[in-house]
Design a protein around this motif. Structure first.
Motif, PDB file in Angstrom:
ATOM      1  N   PRO A 143      29.859  53.853  26.864  1.00 17.15           N
ATOM      2  CA  PRO A 143      30.022  52.493  27.383  1.00 17.15           C
ATOM      3  C   PRO A 143      30.789  51.581  26.434  1.00 17.15           C
ATOM      4  CG  PRO A 143      27.742  52.879  26.752  1.00 17.15           C
ATOM      5  CD  PRO A 143      28.426  54.202  26.697  1.00 17.15           C
ATOM      6  N   HIS A 144      30.630  51.799  25.119  1.00 15.44           N
ATOM      7  CA  HIS A 144      31.336  50.950  24.163  1.00 15.44           C
ATOM      8  C   HIS A 144      32.846  51.149  24.276  1.00 15.44           C
ATOM      9  CE1 HIS A 144      32.015  48.599  20.577  1.00 15.44           C
ATOM     10  NE2 HIS A 144      32.685  49.604  20.033  1.00 15.44           N
ATOM     11  N   ASN A 145      33.286  52.396  24.353  1.00 15.28           N
ATOM     12  CA  ASN A 145      34.719  52.656  24.456  1.00 15.28           C
ATOM     13  C   ASN A 145      35.261  52.367  25.843  1.00 15.28           C
ATOM     14  OD1 ASN A 145      35.966  53.986  21.876  1.00 15.28           O
ATOM     15  ND2 ASN A 145      33.898  54.800  22.029  1.00 15.28           N
ATOM     16  N   LEU A 146      34.420  52.518  26.853  1.00 21.03           N
ATOM     17  CA  LEU A 146      34.835  52.134  28.199  1.00 21.03           C
ATOM     18  C   LEU A 146      35.131  50.642  28.246  1.00 21.03           C
ATOM     19  CD1 LEU A 146      35.179  53.459  31.019  1.00 21.03           C
ATOM     20  CD2 LEU A 146      32.877  52.631  31.557  1.00 21.03           C
ATOM     21  N   ALA A 147      34.275  49.864  27.607  1.00 16.85           N
ATOM     22  CA  ALA A 147      34.475  48.413  27.564  1.00 16.85           C
ATOM     23  C   ALA A 147      35.697  48.049  26.738  1.00 16.85           C
ATOM     24  CB  ALA A 147      33.231  47.738  26.988  1.00 16.85           C
ATOM     25  N   ALA A 148      35.799  48.654  25.553  1.00 15.98           N
ATOM     26  CA  ALA A 148      36.931  48.335  24.675  1.00 15.98           C
ATOM     27  C   ALA A 148      38.250  48.767  25.293  1.00 15.98           C
ATOM     28  CB  ALA A 148      36.731  49.009  23.316  1.00 15.98           C
ATOM     29  N   GLY A 149      38.236  49.935  25.976  1.00 17.55           N
ATOM     30  CA  GLY A 149      39.469  50.459  26.543  1.00 17.55           C
ATOM     31  C   GLY A 149      39.871  49.791  27.837  1.00 17.55           C
ATOM     32  N   TRP A 150      38.947  49.688  28.781  1.00 17.42           N
ATOM     33  CA  TRP A 150      39.295  49.213  30.115  1.00 17.42           C
ATOM     34  C   TRP A 150      39.189  47.699  30.254  1.00 17.42           C
ATOM     35  CZ3 TRP A 150      37.355  53.094  34.391  1.00 17.42           C
ATOM     36  CH2 TRP A 150      37.854  54.364  34.089  1.00 17.42           C
ATOM     37  N   GLY A 181      38.733  45.278  27.237  1.00 14.99           N
ATOM     38  CA  GLY A 181      39.443  44.626  26.149  1.00 14.99           C
ATOM     39  C   GLY A 181      40.880  45.093  26.004  1.00 14.99           C
ATOM     40  N   GLY A 182      41.106  46.409  26.027  1.00 16.68           N
ATOM     41  CA  GLY A 182      42.435  46.940  25.790  1.00 16.68           C
ATOM     42  C   GLY A 182      43.452  46.535  26.841  1.00 16.68           C
ATOM     43  N   LEU A 183      43.005  46.392  28.080  1.00 17.29           N
ATOM     44  CA  LEU A 183      43.913  45.987  29.149  1.00 17.29           C
ATOM     45  C   LEU A 183      44.029  44.477  29.288  1.00 17.29           C
ATOM     46  CD1 LEU A 183      42.992  48.597  31.922  1.00 17.29           C
ATOM     47  CD2 LEU A 183      44.965  48.598  30.382  1.00 17.29           C
ATOM     48  N   LEU A 184      43.244  43.732  28.511  1.00 15.97           N
ATOM     49  CA  LEU A 184      43.242  42.272  28.647  1.00 15.97           C
ATOM     50  C   LEU A 184      44.623  41.647  28.413  1.00 15.97           C
ATOM     51  CD1 LEU A 184      40.574  39.750  27.884  1.00 15.97           C
ATOM     52  CD2 LEU A 184      42.724  39.419  26.689  1.00 15.97           C
ATOM     53  N   PRO A 185      45.355  41.999  27.325  1.00 10.01           N
ATOM     54  CA  PRO A 185      46.678  41.386  27.159  1.00 10.01           C
ATOM     55  C   PRO A 185      47.605  41.655  28.341  1.00 10.01           C
ATOM     56  CG  PRO A 185      45.990  42.467  25.130  1.00 10.01           C
ATOM     57  CD  PRO A 185      45.015  42.881  26.183  1.00 10.01           C
ATOM     58  N   LEU A 186      47.550  42.895  28.868  1.00  6.51           N
ATOM     59  CA  LEU A 186      48.388  43.243  30.005  1.00  6.51           C
ATOM     60  C   LEU A 186      47.992  42.438  31.241  1.00  6.51           C
ATOM     61  CD1 LEU A 186      50.460  45.027  31.503  1.00  6.51           C
ATOM     62  CD2 LEU A 186      48.614  46.703  31.820  1.00  6.51           C
ATOM     63  N   ILE A 187      46.684  42.391  31.544  1.00  7.83           N
ATOM     64  CA  ILE A 187      46.213  41.689  32.748  1.00  7.83           C
ATOM     65  C   ILE A 187      46.509  40.204  32.655  1.00  7.83           C
ATOM     66  CG2 ILE A 187      44.162  41.047  34.061  1.00  7.83           C
ATOM     67  CD1 ILE A 187      42.973  43.778  33.332  1.00  7.83           C
ATOM     68  N   VAL A 188      46.226  39.604  31.506  1.00  3.84           N
ATOM     69  CA  VAL A 188      46.462  38.171  31.335  1.00  3.84           C
ATOM     70  C   VAL A 188      47.952  37.858  31.444  1.00  3.84           C
ATOM     71  CG1 VAL A 188      46.326  36.254  29.703  1.00  3.84           C
ATOM     72  CG2 VAL A 188      44.373  37.770  29.998  1.00  3.84           C
TER      73      VAL A 188
END
Length: 457
Positions: free
Chosen positions: A399-406, A408-415
Motif C-alpha cells: 500500500p505504501h508504494n501503491l500510494a507513492a506510485g499511483w 504521489g508519483g502521478l501528481l505532477p502529471l495529473i496537476v
C-alpha cells in the motif's frame, strides 16, 4: 555532515531495547539511511532534470507536450513501484529483510548509471525514449522493494522506545536526495555553458551514482538481519508468502487501506507538491529563473529536516495519529492558497525583485514543509507498527508504494494536465486539496494509535 553526526550519537549503545541484543543501531541507521538516500537520489534526479530531458528524448515543437512526455516517463517509474513492492515485499517476509536490500540497491544503481550513457533522440531516434522508459521501469521495480521495506527494517531494529524519533531520520533521505541532486545541477550549470550542460553536463549526476552504489553496497554487506525476523524464523518452520493472506484477513486489509489512503497517499501528495511540483510550477507557470528556483528547492529541503525530526519526536509523546492528522489538515487547507500566493509573490519578484516578495515565498514554502514534516515524521514507525511481524514487510510495502506510485508519483502529471485542460495554472491543485480533505476525515475516524505496539508480536 550534521545528519551523520546526529545518527552517530543516536543509540550508539550496543543494546537495542531487548530486541537487537548486541546489534549496533547506529551502524544500522547509517547504512539503511545511506542506501535509501541513494535510492531517492537515483529516482528523483530524473524529476529534477525533467525540464532538460523533455526536449532531448521527446523532441516536439510544443514545449508543454515535451514536458508532459518527460513527466509521463517519470510517472512510469512510479506506477510500477507497487509491482516491485509486491515482489520484494513478499520476498522480505520469506527470506529476510537484508537479502532484499542487497538486490534492490544494485538494480537501482545500475539503472541510474545507464541513464547517464543513453543516446538522445537526435542520435538513435525512437529507441532513445524506449530505452529511457525501460530504465525507469527498472528503477521503479527496485524502488518498490526498497522504499517501505527500509522503513520496516529500521523500525524493527529500533526497539520499542522512541521509535518515532529514531526512525524519522529515514524520511529525510528523499529530501536529501533532491538536495544533493539540485546542488549538483546548480553547480554544473554555473561551471558549464548552456550548450555544454545540454550536450553532456546533465549526465554527470547519473554517472556519480556508480560511486554512491559502491559505498551503499559495502555498507549494507555488514548489516545483520532484523532481530524481529530472526525471532520469527525460529518460531515457524516455513516462511510462506503472506501477500495473499494479507487480503484475506479483514483487519490487515483494513489497515492496509488506511496506510494507503491516509498516511502514504497524504505523505506522497505533500512530498511531491512541496519537493517536486513547486519547482516545476515556479519554472513553468511563474517563470522564475532556474537558479532562483533551485535556491528555493534547497531552502525547502533544509527547512524540512528539523521539522521532520521534531514531528517524529512529538509522535513519541502525543501519539502518531494527532501529529499525522494535523499535517494532513494543514495541507488540505493551505495547498491551494499557497500556490496562489507563490504565483503572486513570484510575479512580483519578476517585476520588481523586492525582498518582501522573496521572503513571502520563503514563508509559504516553510508552512508547506511543516505540513509535510508532520505527516512523514511518524510515517516510518507507523508503516511497521500497523501490522504483525509475520506479514509486516508485504503488508506495509504494497500500500505504501501503491500510494507513492499511483497517487504521489502521478501528481505532477495529473496537476499539469488539469492545468492545461482548464487553461489555469492553479486548477489542477484542487485534486490534492480534495484528496487530503477526504484523507483527514478517514484518519480522524478510523486510524488507530500505534505508538505503544510491541513489534515482536
Amino acid at each position: 555532515m550534521s545528519l551523520l553526526l546526529t545518527l552517530n550519537k543516536l543509540n550508539s549503545h550496543k543494546r537495542i531495547d531487548g530486541l537487537g541484543g548486541a546489534q549496533n543501531y547506529r551502524k544500522v541507521a547509517i547504512a539503511a539511511c545511506f542506501g535509501t538516500f541513494l535510492e531517492w537520489y537515483d529516482f528523483l534526479t530524473f524529476a529534477t532534470l525533467a525540464v532538460i530531458l523533455g526536449p532531448l528524448f521527446f523532441p516536439t515543437n510544443d514545449p508543454n507536450t515535451g514536458l508532459l512526455a518527460s513527466l509521463v516517463t517519470f510517472g512510469v517509474g512510479m506506477v510500477v513501484r507497487p509491482i516491485g513492492s509486491a515482489l520484494f515485499g513478499s520476498l522480505g517476509d520469506r527470506i529476510g529483510r537484508k537479502p532484499v536490500f542487497m538486490i534492490t540497491i544494485v538494480l537501482m544503481g545500475l539503472a541510474t548509471v545507464s541513464v547517464g550513457f543513453l543516446p538522445t533522440y537526435a542520435q538513435i531516434g525512437i529507441w532513445a525514449p524506449i530505452l529511457l522508459v525501460g530504465l525507469r521501469l527498472m528503477q521503479g521495480l527496485s524502488a518498490g522493494g526498497e522504499i517501505g521495506g527500509s522503513a520496516v527494517y529500521l523500525t524493527e531494529h529500533a526497539g520499542n522506545e522512541h521509535r518515532g524519533f529514531k526512525t524519522s531520520f529515514l524520511q529525510l533521505m528523499g529530501p536529501l536526495g533532491i538536495l544533493v541532486s539540485t546542488l549538483q545541477i546548480t553547480l554544473l550549470q554555473q561551471w558549464l555553458s548552456p550548450e555544454e550542460f545540454q550536450a553532456w553536463g546533465w549526465r554527470v549526476p547519473f554517472w556519480i551514482s556508480i560511486f554512491l552504489l559502491l559505498i551503499a553496497f559495502k555498507a549494507r554487506m555488514v548489516l545483520e538481519e532484523t532481530p524481529v525476523f530472526l525471532e520469527l524464523s525460529k518460531n515457524i518452520k516455513k516462511n510462506e508468502s503472506q501477500l495473499i493472506n494479507n487480503f484475506k484477513d479483514p483487519e490487515i486489509r483494513k489497515r492496509m487501506f488506511l496506510l494507503f489512503f491516509c498516511i502514504s497517499s497524504s505523505g506522497a501528495i505533500l512530498f511531491f507538491c512541496v519537493q517536486v511540483y513547486t519547482a516545476i510550477f515556479l519554472k513553468t507557470s511563474v517563470r522564475l529563473s532556474p537558479a532562483l528556483v533551485d535556491q528555493f528547492s534547497i531552502f525547502a529541503t533544509i527547512v524540512l529536516f528539523p521539522l521532520t525530526i521534531f514531528a517524529g519526536w512529538l509522535s513519541d509523546r502525543v501519539g502518531r495519529k494527532p501529529v499525522v492528522l494535523g499535517g494532513i489538515i494543514l495541507g488540505a487547507i493551505f495547498i491551494h492558497p499557497a500556490f496562489q500566493l507563490l504565483r503572486y509573490f513570484g510575479t512580483l519578484h519578476v517585476e520588481s525583485s523586492t525582498n518582501s516578495s522573496f521572503a513571502g515565498m520563503g514563508v509559504i514554502i516553510t508552512i508547506l514543509s511543516l505540513s509535510l514534516g508532520l505527516v512523514i515524521g511518524p510515517q516510518t514507525a507507523l508503516l511497521a507498527e500497523l501490522f504483525p511481524a509475520k506479514n509486516r514487510n508485504s503488508a506495509a510495502t504494497l500500500p505504501h508504494n501503491l500510494a507513492a506510485g499511483w497517487i504521489g508519483g502521478l501528481l505532477p502529471l495529473i496537476v499539469t494536465w488539469l492545468n492545461q485542460a482548464w487553461g489555469n495554472s492553479l486548477a489542477g491543485l484542487w485534486y490534492p486539496t480534495l484528496f487530503l480533505g477526504a484523507a483527514a476525515i478517514a484518519t480522524f475516524l478510523y486510524l488507530p494509535e500505534t505508538k505503544r505496539i510491541n513489534l515482536s508480536i
